[in-house]
Design a protein around this motif. Sequence first.
Motif, PDB file in Angstrom:
ATOM      1  N   THR A  19       0.844  -1.194   0.000  1.00 25.85           N
ATOM      2  CA  THR A  19       0.000   0.000   0.000  1.00 25.85           C
ATOM      3  C   THR A  19       0.882   1.247   0.000  1.00 25.85           C
ATOM      4  O   THR A  19       2.073   1.182   0.311  1.00 25.85           O
ATOM      5  N   ASP A  20       0.266   2.380  -0.344  1.00 23.27           N
ATOM      6  CA  ASP A  20       1.002   3.636  -0.267  1.00 23.27           C
ATOM      7  C   ASP A  20       1.471   3.911   1.160  1.00 23.27           C
ATOM      8  O   ASP A  20       2.576   4.408   1.360  1.00 23.27           O
ATOM      9  N   ASP A  21       0.641   3.584   2.151  1.00 20.65           N
ATOM     10  CA  ASP A  21       1.033   3.808   3.549  1.00 20.65           C
ATOM     11  C   ASP A  21       2.227   2.949   3.935  1.00 20.65           C
ATOM     12  O   ASP A  21       3.137   3.409   4.636  1.00 20.65           O
ATOM     13  N   ARG A  24       5.258   4.436   2.227  1.00 21.94           N
ATOM     14  CA  ARG A  24       5.614   5.679   2.912  1.00 21.94           C
ATOM     15  C   ARG A  24       6.353   5.393   4.219  1.00 21.94           C
ATOM     16  O   ARG A  24       7.339   6.047   4.547  1.00 21.94           O
ATOM     17  N   GLY A  83       1.555   2.875  -6.000  1.00 26.70           N
ATOM     18  CA  GLY A  83       0.646   3.875  -6.571  1.00 26.70           C
ATOM     19  C   GLY A  83       1.386   5.133  -6.961  1.00 26.70           C
ATOM     20  O   GLY A  83       2.595   5.260  -6.769  1.00 26.70           O
ATOM     21  N   ASP A  85       1.194   8.207  -5.692  1.00 22.07           N
ATOM     22  CA  ASP A  85       1.759   8.958  -4.567  1.00 22.07           C
ATOM     23  C   ASP A  85       3.110   8.378  -4.165  1.00 22.07           C
ATOM     24  O   ASP A  85       4.055   9.113  -3.879  1.00 22.07           O
ATOM     25  N   SER A  86       3.199   7.058  -4.149  1.00 20.50           N
ATOM     26  CA  SER A  86       4.461   6.400  -3.813  1.00 20.50           C
ATOM     27  C   SER A  86       5.515   6.659  -4.875  1.00 20.50           C
ATOM     28  O   SER A  86       6.698   6.847  -4.565  1.00 20.50           O
TER      29      SER A  86
END
Length: 141
Positions: A19-21, A24, A83, A85-86
């Motif tokens: 996931t992006d989280d 991150r 994604g 954002d990543s």
Amino acid sequence: MGLGAVLLALVLIGVRPQTDDGFRSAVETGVQDAVSSVGTARLAGQTALRDGTFASYESTVLEDTRESVATALSDLAELPVPGQDSQKLRDEVLPLLQESVRQIGDLGTGLAEDDRATATEAVDGLAGTGEKLAAVLDGLR
């Protein structure tokens, strides 16, 4: 390579963020290590330039910090990007990590060859790159 870097590498290899989280979080860990290493290298360089000597201690510190940032760089480069954002985050951080590795290497070379201009340029560069990495880290928190 320090035990922390080895453990981080094992964790990042074994637990790939999906996931992006997750991505991150992995980037935050790597950037945090890089900020510390860049600061340490800069201080070692400033000390060597001020004292006019390049002892084995500074050489070891620079090698350890270069390896730490290089590990963060390779770990980030190997992470799957989940994604857009990543992808943007990766594209922001990778050049800073690459520049840090180069600057630490240049600092070591400058000090070893008693090239104060190269060493001073590297120390100054590390200050700027360290500030940029710290700003990224602040944004990740």
